[in-house]
Design a protein around this motif. Sequence first.
Motif, PDB file in Angstrom:
ATOM      1  N   VAL A 181       0.831  -1.204   0.000  1.00 45.18           N
ATOM      2  CA  VAL A 181       0.000   0.000   0.000  1.00 45.18           C
ATOM      3  C   VAL A 181       0.864   1.251   0.000  1.00 45.18           C
ATOM      4  O   VAL A 181       0.610   2.212  -0.733  1.00 45.18           O
ATOM      5  N   VAL A 182       1.898   1.251   0.822  1.00 47.64           N
ATOM      6  CA  VAL A 182       2.736   2.441   0.973  1.00 47.64           C
ATOM      7  C   VAL A 182       3.694   2.617  -0.194  1.00 47.64           C
ATOM      8  O   VAL A 182       3.873   3.716  -0.712  1.00 47.64           O
ATOM      9  N   PHE A 183       4.310   1.515  -0.623  1.00 49.87           N
ATOM     10  CA  PHE A 183       5.367   1.625  -1.622  1.00 49.87           C
ATOM     11  C   PHE A 183       4.944   1.187  -3.021  1.00 49.87           C
ATOM     12  O   PHE A 183       5.586   1.530  -3.995  1.00 49.87           O
ATOM     13  N   GLY A 184       3.848   0.415  -3.131  1.00 50.57           N
ATOM     14  CA  GLY A 184       3.518  -0.200  -4.400  1.00 50.57           C
ATOM     15  C   GLY A 184       4.238  -1.534  -4.505  1.00 50.57           C
ATOM     16  O   GLY A 184       4.985  -1.945  -3.619  1.00 50.57           O
ATOM     17  N   ASP A 185       4.026  -2.242  -5.606  1.00 56.90           N
ATOM     18  CA  ASP A 185       4.688  -3.523  -5.834  1.00 56.90           C
ATOM     19  C   ASP A 185       6.172  -3.268  -6.092  1.00 56.90           C
ATOM     20  O   ASP A 185       6.553  -2.730  -7.128  1.00 56.90           O
ATOM     21  N   GLU A 186       7.002  -3.668  -5.120  1.00 51.48           N
ATOM     22  CA  GLU A 186       8.431  -3.366  -5.231  1.00 51.48           C
ATOM     23  C   GLU A 186       9.137  -4.202  -6.294  1.00 51.48           C
ATOM     24  O   GLU A 186      10.312  -3.977  -6.582  1.00 51.48           O
ATOM     25  N   ASP A 187       8.426  -5.200  -6.850  1.00 51.72           N
ATOM     26  CA  ASP A 187       9.001  -5.971  -7.948  1.00 51.72           C
ATOM     27  C   ASP A 187       8.800  -5.283  -9.296  1.00 51.72           C
ATOM     28  O   ASP A 187       9.329  -5.729 -10.305  1.00 51.72           O
ATOM     29  N   LEU A 188       8.005  -4.218  -9.296  1.00 50.36           N
ATOM     30  CA  LEU A 188       7.731  -3.482 -10.522  1.00 50.36           C
ATOM     31  C   LEU A 188       8.230  -2.056 -10.394  1.00 50.36           C
ATOM     32  O   LEU A 188       8.241  -1.490  -9.295  1.00 50.36           O
ATOM     33  N   PRO A 189       8.664  -1.427 -11.484  1.00 50.75           N
ATOM     34  CA  PRO A 189       9.092  -0.025 -11.399  1.00 50.75           C
ATOM     35  C   PRO A 189       7.906   0.893 -11.150  1.00 50.75           C
ATOM     36  O   PRO A 189       6.769   0.575 -11.516  1.00 50.75           O
ATOM     37  N   ASP A 190       8.166   2.011 -10.479  1.00 48.64           N
ATOM     38  CA  ASP A 190       7.113   3.013 -10.311  1.00 48.64           C
ATOM     39  C   ASP A 190       6.733   3.513 -11.702  1.00 48.64           C
ATOM     40  O   ASP A 190       7.594   3.991 -12.448  1.00 48.64           O
ATOM     41  N   PRO A 191       5.447   3.425 -12.084  1.00 47.16           N
ATOM     42  CA  PRO A 191       5.059   3.799 -13.455  1.00 47.16           C
ATOM     43  C   PRO A 191       5.228   5.276 -13.760  1.00 47.16           C
ATOM     44  O   PRO A 191       5.103   5.668 -14.923  1.00 47.16           O
ATOM     45  N   ASP A 192       5.524   6.085 -12.739  1.00 46.33           N
ATOM     46  CA  ASP A 192       5.701   7.519 -12.972  1.00 46.33           C
ATOM     47  C   ASP A 192       7.164   7.947 -12.973  1.00 46.33           C
ATOM     48  O   ASP A 192       7.453   9.140 -13.077  1.00 46.33           O
ATOM     49  N   TRP A 193       8.096   7.015 -12.806  1.00 44.44           N
ATOM     50  CA  TRP A 193       9.517   7.302 -12.939  1.00 44.44           C
ATOM     51  C   TRP A 193       9.921   8.563 -12.151  1.00 44.44           C
ATOM     52  O   TRP A 193      10.408   9.531 -12.727  1.00 44.44           O
ATOM     53  N   PRO A 194       9.733   8.558 -10.808  1.00 43.96           N
ATOM     54  CA  PRO A 194       9.980   9.783 -10.032  1.00 43.96           C
ATOM     55  C   PRO A 194      11.434  10.212  -9.938  1.00 43.96           C
ATOM     56  O   PRO A 194      11.710  11.386  -9.674  1.00 43.96           O
ATOM     57  N   VAL A 195      12.383   9.287 -10.131  1.00 40.80           N
ATOM     58  CA  VAL A 195      13.799   9.667 -10.031  1.00 40.80           C
ATOM     59  C   VAL A 195      14.573   9.226 -11.267  1.00 40.80           C
ATOM     60  O   VAL A 195      15.770   8.953 -11.206  1.00 40.80           O
ATOM     61  N   ASP A 196      13.893   9.183 -12.410  1.00 37.12           N
ATOM     62  CA  ASP A 196      14.567   8.755 -13.636  1.00 37.12           C
ATOM     63  C   ASP A 196      13.908   9.442 -14.830  1.00 37.12           C
ATOM     64  O   ASP A 196      12.850  10.065 -14.707  1.00 37.12           O
ATOM     65  N   HIS A 197      14.541   9.319 -15.987  1.00 30.75           N
ATOM     66  CA  HIS A 197      13.973   9.842 -17.223  1.00 30.75           C
ATOM     67  C   HIS A 197      12.767   8.993 -17.623  1.00 30.75           C
ATOM     68  O   HIS A 197      12.812   7.760 -17.545  1.00 30.75           O
ATOM     69  N   VAL A 198      11.687   9.623 -18.048  1.00 35.38           N
ATOM     70  CA  VAL A 198      10.528   8.880 -18.536  1.00 35.38           C
ATOM     71  C   VAL A 198      10.911   8.230 -19.871  1.00 35.38           C
ATOM     72  O   VAL A 198      11.345   8.932 -20.799  1.00 35.38           O
ATOM     73  N   PRO A 199      10.776   6.921 -20.002  1.00 34.59           N
ATOM     74  CA  PRO A 199      11.146   6.266 -21.262  1.00 34.59           C
ATOM     75  C   PRO A 199      10.275   6.744 -22.422  1.00 34.59           C
ATOM     76  O   PRO A 199       9.127   7.154 -22.229  1.00 34.59           O
ATOM     77  N   LYS A 200      10.802   6.662 -23.605  1.00 36.35           N
ATOM     78  CA  LYS A 200      10.053   7.077 -24.791  1.00 36.35           C
ATOM     79  C   LYS A 200       8.771   6.263 -24.962  1.00 36.35           C
ATOM     80  O   LYS A 200       7.764   6.770 -25.468  1.00 36.35           O
ATOM     81  N   SER A 201       8.808   5.007 -24.525  1.00 36.93           N
ATOM     82  CA  SER A 201       7.638   4.145 -24.675  1.00 36.93           C
ATOM     83  C   SER A 201       6.468   4.572 -23.795  1.00 36.93           C
ATOM     84  O   SER A 201       5.334   4.144 -24.016  1.00 36.93           O
ATOM     85  N   GLU A 202       6.731   5.412 -22.781  1.00 40.86           N
ATOM     86  CA  GLU A 202       5.692   5.838 -21.843  1.00 40.86           C
ATOM     87  C   GLU A 202       5.189   7.255 -22.132  1.00 40.86           C
ATOM     88  O   GLU A 202       4.416   7.807 -21.352  1.00 40.86           O
ATOM     89  N   ARG A 203       5.621   7.844 -23.235  1.00 38.84           N
ATOM     90  CA  ARG A 203       5.264   9.231 -23.522  1.00 38.84           C
ATOM     91  C   ARG A 203       3.825   9.346 -24.025  1.00 38.84           C
ATOM     92  O   ARG A 203       3.259   8.409 -24.579  1.00 38.84           O
ATOM     93  N   LYS A 204       3.248  10.559 -23.824  1.00 40.00           N
ATOM     94  CA  LYS A 204       1.851  10.826 -24.146  1.00 40.00           C
ATOM     95  C   LYS A 204       1.739  11.914 -25.213  1.00 40.00           C
ATOM     96  O   LYS A 204       2.673  12.672 -25.455  1.00 40.00           O
ATOM     97  N   GLY A 205       0.551  12.001 -25.810  1.00 41.13           N
ATOM     98  CA  GLY A 205       0.294  12.989 -26.840  1.00 41.13           C
ATOM     99  C   GLY A 205      -0.223  14.304 -26.281  1.00 41.13           C
ATOM    100  O   GLY A 205      -0.387  14.479 -25.065  1.00 41.13           O
ATOM    101  N   LEU A 206      -0.528  15.219 -27.185  1.00 41.90           N
ATOM    102  CA  LEU A 206      -0.937  16.573 -26.811  1.00 41.90           C
ATOM    103  C   LEU A 206      -2.239  16.577 -26.003  1.00 41.90           C
ATOM    104  O   LEU A 206      -2.357  17.321 -25.026  1.00 41.90           O
ATOM    105  N   VAL A 207      -3.199  15.753 -26.384  1.00 38.32           N
ATOM    106  CA  VAL A 207      -4.491  15.745 -25.688  1.00 38.32           C
ATOM    107  C   VAL A 207      -4.310  15.330 -24.238  1.00 38.32           C
ATOM    108  O   VAL A 207      -4.856  15.947 -23.314  1.00 38.32           O
TER     109      VAL A 207
END
Length: 463
Positions: A13-39
Amino acid sequence: MATQDTDFDWRTVVFGDEDLPDPDWPVDHVPKSERKGLVSISAVLLGFVFFAGTMWAGAEVGAAMGFGPMLAAMGVGYAILGVYVAALCAIAAKAGLTTVLLARYTFGRLGAKWADLLLGGTQVGWFGVTIPMIAIPMATFLGLDTPMFVSVLIVVWGVLHLATAYFGYDGMERLSYVAVPALVIVGLLSIGIAVSDVGGVGGLLAATGGSEMAFGAAVTIVVGTFISGGTQAPNWARFASSKRVGFWAGLVAFLVGNGFLFISGAVGGSVYDVSPAGDLYAVLTAQGLAFIGLVGLMFNIWTTNDNAAYAFGVAGSEAFDFDRKRPFVLVGGAVGILLALAGVDSLLIPWLSTLGQYVPPIGGVLIADFLVVWGLTRIPRMDDVSFAGVRWVSVLAYAGGCLVAVLTAGSVIPGVAAPQLIPGIASLNGIVAAGVLHVVGYYALERSGVLPGHTVATDADYV
């Protein structure tokens, strides 16, 4: 028979699934595969800027200057704000980094901690200040405006505001897709009724101000509505698929979106005598639309406050170099709810307003640094940069920008008058001064080796 394990896992609950990366990449570059469009980016940023305080500011300026002069001041102010935020958003989209991670490049590994404290700390306070803006009107609407019931609503709404930030960008995006169209419809409906009540557009434009307000002071109010929040726009613009998408999303949100809210407040404040002036709920109640006003205010506050929670979540991640934002979202939110329950909003608002002098120079230094020093074509990845502890050129430029902003504002203490020693707009002067001082200091001191900077690996990978 096998039994199902139903033990409550508080760590997940506090940390999320520690076996998976945080989907918001708080301390890293957001990968190109996770980028969003203008809308997508525009929807989240519009949800951020759709805030009742902007409407109150519009009502204040409109009532003081009259509707016509207000439009001129608004045009100048939001051009400044829009370009400033759009530039930050373009930088964030290229680097894929939050404001506080961009600050690591600009101020150094230790120097960035000041940005964490300032940007994250102010958002914790703002989270607490803002919750009662929906809790109190809802209690009034339900006819249960007792201190106990208001306190219950503060806790309930505080938890709901945390919920979408807890689930990250995706949670805020889904809320914004519902909230932004609803708020636009409510705003247009209110403007239409108000224009009809005042006798048409001609009657609205003929309205004169009730007090004196200088054009420069009006522009200062316009810019001040969201320039501190705009400095944190990279937290969401970093998900943009390109610099162009980041730039236009920032411009749409902070020029068009903020301008729409400002005009809505100015129209309501000019036509209806409500208190507080420009209050969305009070105006729509005067128009016989109390329930719609409550729903509009609900979305208005929620979409701003979950962004505040997200901001102090990623600031905490950078401060402790921890790859999960959830613990900081929860802890910061708990502090904000306690502040709201303590009723300190009347004390925090002047303080947060004063901090508007100290936040914008951070953006001025960031923009100058990434345009002049790092460039927007080859930004090295964080793993390939040996960051200085403190990058003194940037720190001194930031301090100089703050000094100029304070001397322009004329006072560092809310409510205490002092002479304005430098003409102009405090936030804008602070941004420009910080940027110019950084460029001069970089060429005069860092490039010459007088003060140390970062070291980039010869085989660095660039974003």
